[in-house]
Structures are given as structure tokens and as C-alpha cells.
Design a protein around this motif. Structure first.
Motif, short mmCIF file in Angstrom:
data_model
loop_
_atom_site.label_atom_id
_atom_site.label_comp_id
_atom_site.label_asym_id
_atom_site.label_seq_id
_atom_site.Cartn_x
_atom_site.Cartn_y
_atom_site.Cartn_z
N TYR A 54 0.82 -1.21 0.00
CA TYR A 54 0.00 0.00 0.00
C TYR A 54 0.86 1.26 0.00
O TYR A 54 0.46 2.29 -0.58
CB TYR A 54 -0.93 0.00 1.20
CG TYR A 54 -1.81 1.25 1.26
CD1 TYR A 54 -2.84 1.41 0.34
CD2 TYR A 54 -1.59 2.24 2.21
CE1 TYR A 54 -3.64 2.53 0.37
CE2 TYR A 54 -2.38 3.36 2.24
CZ TYR A 54 -3.41 3.51 1.33
OH TYR A 54 -4.18 4.63 1.35
N ARG A 58 0.05 4.38 -2.37
CA ARG A 58 -0.27 5.68 -1.80
C ARG A 58 0.58 6.77 -2.44
O ARG A 58 0.12 7.88 -2.69
CB ARG A 58 -0.03 5.65 -0.28
CG ARG A 58 -0.45 6.95 0.42
CD ARG A 58 -0.21 6.85 1.91
NE ARG A 58 1.20 6.70 2.21
CZ ARG A 58 1.68 6.41 3.42
NH1 ARG A 58 0.83 6.18 4.42
NH2 ARG A 58 2.96 6.31 3.62
N GLY A 61 -0.87 8.30 -5.51
CA GLY A 61 -2.05 9.13 -5.41
C GLY A 61 -3.34 8.43 -5.78
O GLY A 61 -4.29 9.06 -6.26
N ARG A 62 -3.44 7.13 -5.53
CA ARG A 62 -4.62 6.37 -5.89
C ARG A 62 -5.71 6.51 -4.81
O ARG A 62 -5.41 6.75 -3.64
CB ARG A 62 -4.26 4.89 -6.05
CG ARG A 62 -3.10 4.63 -6.99
CD ARG A 62 -3.50 4.80 -8.43
NE ARG A 62 -4.07 3.55 -8.94
CZ ARG A 62 -4.57 3.42 -10.16
NH1 ARG A 62 -4.63 4.46 -10.97
NH2 ARG A 62 -5.05 2.26 -10.56
N THR A 63 -6.98 6.33 -5.20
CA THR A 63 -8.05 6.28 -4.22
C THR A 63 -7.96 4.97 -3.45
O THR A 63 -7.24 4.05 -3.84
CB THR A 63 -9.43 6.37 -4.91
OG1 THR A 63 -9.63 5.18 -5.69
CG2 THR A 63 -9.51 7.60 -5.81
N ARG A 64 -8.76 4.87 -2.37
CA ARG A 64 -8.73 3.64 -1.58
C ARG A 64 -9.16 2.43 -2.40
O ARG A 64 -8.59 1.35 -2.30
CB ARG A 64 -9.61 3.79 -0.34
CG ARG A 64 -9.04 4.73 0.70
CD ARG A 64 -9.93 4.77 1.94
NE ARG A 64 -9.40 5.65 2.96
CZ ARG A 64 -8.48 5.33 3.86
NH1 ARG A 64 -8.01 4.09 3.87
NH2 ARG A 64 -8.05 6.18 4.74
N THR A 65 -10.20 2.60 -3.21
CA THR A 65 -10.67 1.49 -4.04
C THR A 65 -9.62 1.10 -5.07
O THR A 65 -9.33 -0.09 -5.28
CB THR A 65 -11.98 1.87 -4.75
OG1 THR A 65 -12.97 2.19 -3.77
CG2 THR A 65 -12.48 0.71 -5.62
N GLN A 66 -9.06 2.11 -5.74
CA GLN A 66 -8.01 1.84 -6.72
C GLN A 66 -6.81 1.17 -6.05
O GLN A 66 -6.22 0.23 -6.61
CB GLN A 66 -7.58 3.14 -7.40
CG GLN A 66 -8.61 3.73 -8.33
CD GLN A 66 -8.20 5.11 -8.82
OE1 GLN A 66 -7.52 5.87 -8.12
NE2 GLN A 66 -8.63 5.46 -10.03
#
Length: 282
Positions: A54, A58, A61-66
Motif C-alpha cells: 500500500y 499511496r 495518489g490512488r483512491t482507496r478502491t483503486q
């Protein structure tokens, strides 16, 4: 607190031995398919591994789902890399294409020794089975805490390809003498420069922030003044890999050269970056 992979392949000894036989009789595609059945469970019950993966996503810059999907894809590719290793033990052939062939084989054909730096982007162990030459021995510096089955299979396979293993053990500096002998004979010394070894680190930019890199490999290169070749081995198909090589300068700036190239490849092949520990921990 930094969390990281222990450096040892999972599974009991009999499971690892059985895996070689399963691949030999069913093939890689079948085993890849089976991996989907336990991969989600593996990620959920191994929070240290999930944490390490993770961190990288992180930084993108990905979303939590991505990020959740990316973590799954990362570990699926990681599983493939491990299974490919056991496939080699089972005698499965792979296609390996080398970019910059003149550079790589020019170094291999030279009477002069050189240092090959690699990283945990891609599956460099595959290169060891296919890129050696009969006239120039290669000596790979590896963490000596791997499972007995993996170390046994590595030694058997490497020995058939003119490759020797230099074990690195905690609180034992015998590998330093071996390293000097290797290069004095004009052989190849291969080692990972992104493996966390010891407490001595140097900071340099990596994926948007200052990261901590172990100094050991870079000090060896600077002290021995040997040519340095950086090698990446990237998976392109079920049984196909592509090798990228580039020459680096063994100067005080070597860590920045190395980190910049690793970052470039990690961003280009984000699901083949397998060093699951917190580079940015203080």
C-alpha cells in the motif's frame, strides 16, 4: 514502525517441494489460476505485506478502491514471480530477450570483472538462469535466511549455469572477502542494492519523498572501482521476460543514479515492484 518482508519464501518445506512437482505435471497456467483462490485470503491475513504494498500505491495518489485493486494486482504478479522460480526448478523453459545486447554481452565477454546491480523490480532471479556464460563465472550475493528448499534448488540450478551463491549472514562479514576475490579474478559480482541490510542508510529522493537506502552495495561499488551494470528483468508474458541493462558510474552519486532508474521502472511497471517495505520510514 517500518514493516517489511522477512526475506523468506512462504510455505512449509514439503509444500515447496510439492509445488515443483505440481508445476511439472500441470503447467504454469493451471497454477496461476489456482493462485486466485487463495490470494485474497493471503493478503487479508498478512497485514505486513499489505502495508508494504500500500505504501507504494499511496505514493501514486490512488483512491482507496483503486489502491485495493492495485494491491491485489501487485501480489498476483508477485505470486507469478515466485511460481516462475519454482517452474525453473521443475525444468520449465522461459523465453528471455535482452535489450542492449552489445552492452550486456560485451561486459560478459570482457576479461575484466564487473558489478551487476539489480533491484526488486521484476524477477532478476530468472536472469541468473539464462544470462550466464560458460567462460565468465557469476557470483550472486543473496540473503542467507531463505528456506532450505529454495536455497537447495537455487544452488542446484545455478551450479548448472556457472553461478555461485555468496550467502550474507547477520553478524558475519565473510562475504566481504569473497567479494574481493571474485572481482580480482575477473568474474561477475551480482547483488541487489535495494535490500535493507544493516542500519547504515543514505537518503535520496524516491517516488516524491526522501527515502532511506542501505549503503552497503553502493560502498562496495565505490570502493572497488569496478564497472557497474544495472539490470532489470521484466515479465512480458506467461513464459517470456525482457532484460534491460544500463551502465552506471561508481561515484558518490551512485545511489541517486540507481534510485532514479528504479523509480523510472517502478512507475513504468508498477505491478512488478516487489520490495515491500517502507523506504520512507525514519
Amino acid at each position: 514502525m517500518s514493516q517489511q518482508w522477512s526475506g523468506q519464501t512462504g510455505g512449509t518445506h514439503w509444500m515447496q517441494r510439492a509445488l515443483v512437482g505440481i508445476i511439472r505435471h500441470t503447467g504454469l497456467r493451471f497454477v496461476y489460476g489456482c493462485m486466485h483462490l487463495w490470494l485474497v485470503w493471503y493478503i487479508l491475513v498478512r497485514p505486513t505485506n499489505r502495508h508494504g504494498a500500500y505504501l507504494f500505491h499511496r505514493k501514486r495518489g490512488r483512491t482507496r478502491t483503486q489502491a485495493a485493486v492495485d494491491v491485489y494486482r501487485s501480489f498476483y504478479h508477485f505470486g507469478q514471480a515466485i511460481l516462475d522460480r519454482f517452474a525453473v526448478y521443475a525444468g520449465e523453459p522461459f523465453e528471455v530477450e535482452v535489450e542492449n545486447r552489445d552492452l550486456y554481452y560485451g561486459r560478459m565477454d570482457s576479461p575484466e570483472g564487473f558489478i551487476m546491480l539489480f533491484s526488486h523490480v521484476g524477477n532478476t532471479e530468472i536472469a541468473g538462469y539464462y544470462l550466464s556464460t560458460p567462460d565468465k563465472p557469476m557470483h550472486i550475493v543473496l540473503y542467507g535466511g531463505e528456506s532450505p528448499v529454495v536455497m537447495e534448488k537455487r544452488r542446484q540450478t545455478f551450479s548448472r549455469n556457472n553461478i555461485d551463491i555468496i550467502d550474507v549472514q547477520p553478524d558475519n562479514w565473510g562475504h566481504i572477502y569473497r567479494i574481493n576475490e571474485v572481482l580480482q579474478k575477473g568474474d561477475v559480482l551480482a547483488l541487489a542494492a535495494d535490500r535493507k541490510m544493516g542500519d547504515h542508510t543514505i537518503s535520496c529522493p524516491f517516488l516524491g519523498a526522501d527515502a532511506q537506502w542501505s549503503t552497503g552495495a553502493f560502498r562496495i561499488c565505490q570502493a572497488l572501482k569496478q564497472p557497474v551494470l544495472l539490470v532489470f528483468v521484466i515479465k512480458e508474458g506467461t513464459k517470456k521476460y525482457r532484460v534491460f541493462s544500463e551502465e552506471l558510474q561508481p561515484t558518490k552519486d551512485l545511489v541517486n543514479q540507481y534510485a532514479a532508474k528504479v523509480e523510472q521502472m517502478a512507475l513504468k511497471y508498477p505491478y512488478q515492484w516487489f520490495n515491500f517495505y517502507d523506504f520512507w520510514a525514519r
